[in-house]
Scaffold this motif. Sequence first.
Motif, PDB file in Angstrom:
ATOM      1  N   ASP A  74       0.836  -1.191   0.000  1.00 25.70           N
ATOM      2  CA  ASP A  74       0.000   0.000   0.000  1.00 25.70           C
ATOM      3  C   ASP A  74       0.881   1.255   0.000  1.00 25.70           C
ATOM      4  N   ASP A  98      -7.993  -4.245  -5.179  1.00 29.64           N
ATOM      5  CA  ASP A  98      -8.865  -5.424  -5.336  1.00 29.64           C
ATOM      6  C   ASP A  98      -8.403  -6.277  -6.512  1.00 29.64           C
ATOM      7  N   GLU A 138      -7.488  -1.524   9.034  1.00 28.91           N
ATOM      8  CA  GLU A 138      -8.798  -1.552   8.379  1.00 28.91           C
ATOM      9  C   GLU A 138      -8.728  -2.196   6.996  1.00 28.91           C
ATOM     10  N   ILE A 139      -7.707  -1.845   6.222  1.00 32.75           N
ATOM     11  CA  ILE A 139      -7.607  -2.372   4.854  1.00 32.75           C
ATOM     12  C   ILE A 139      -7.255  -3.864   4.857  1.00 32.75           C
ATOM     13  N   THR A 140      -6.488  -4.307   5.839  1.00 25.46           N
ATOM     14  CA  THR A 140      -6.114  -5.727   5.866  1.00 25.46           C
ATOM     15  C   THR A 140      -7.303  -6.630   6.204  1.00 25.46           C
ATOM     16  N   PHE A 141      -8.315  -6.084   6.879  1.00 27.42           N
ATOM     17  CA  PHE A 141      -9.504  -6.874   7.196  1.00 27.42           C
ATOM     18  C   PHE A 141     -10.288  -7.244   5.935  1.00 27.42           C
ATOM     19  N   ARG A 142     -10.128  -6.473   4.877  1.00 23.20           N
ATOM     20  CA  ARG A 142     -10.885  -6.713   3.636  1.00 23.20           C
ATOM     21  C   ARG A 142     -10.347  -7.867   2.810  1.00 23.20           C
ATOM     22  N   TYR A 143      -9.104  -8.275   3.066  1.00 24.64           N
ATOM     23  CA  TYR A 143      -8.462  -9.295   2.238  1.00 24.64           C
ATOM     24  C   TYR A 143      -7.974 -10.444   3.107  1.00 24.64           C
TER      25      TYR A 143
END
Length: 152
Positions: free
Chosen positions: A6, A35, A50-55
Amino acid sequence: MKFVADAMLGKLAKWLRVLGYDTCYQRCYPPGAIDQLVQEGRRLLSRQKEITFRYGNAILLRGHRVGRQMAELKDRVHLAPDWSKWFSRCLVCNALLEETPTEEARENVPEYIFFENINGIRFCPSCGRYYWPGSHRTSMVRQLEEWGFSQR
């Protein structure tokens, strides 16, 4: 192993490229870009919880400095780069470097560099940068060895 780093991990992305890992990095990603890169099989590296929870396969790095981040990666994904792939990617755009035809190298690098590294000059077919095994590379190898990576 392929990565997408990131926007907070530019230095880490550069060092992963030094080790030969295919690592996408941009200062700012357009909507949906991360994505797509993750769907292509890359592991997201981030310092943002927060962003790591999405993947599902994202890696949250807690270290503020690149040395600590490299240590975290070594421990978490058993990072063990093949030393023969070190310095095989462009540090700026991530493309694989290619051998440089002798005359092309002669025209595009300083004369003393050409004669000292006649067989070691490589170039990036994407951005046109030239690379050779000089003192900067020696310093980088020394840094990698301090971080526990070895060319043996």
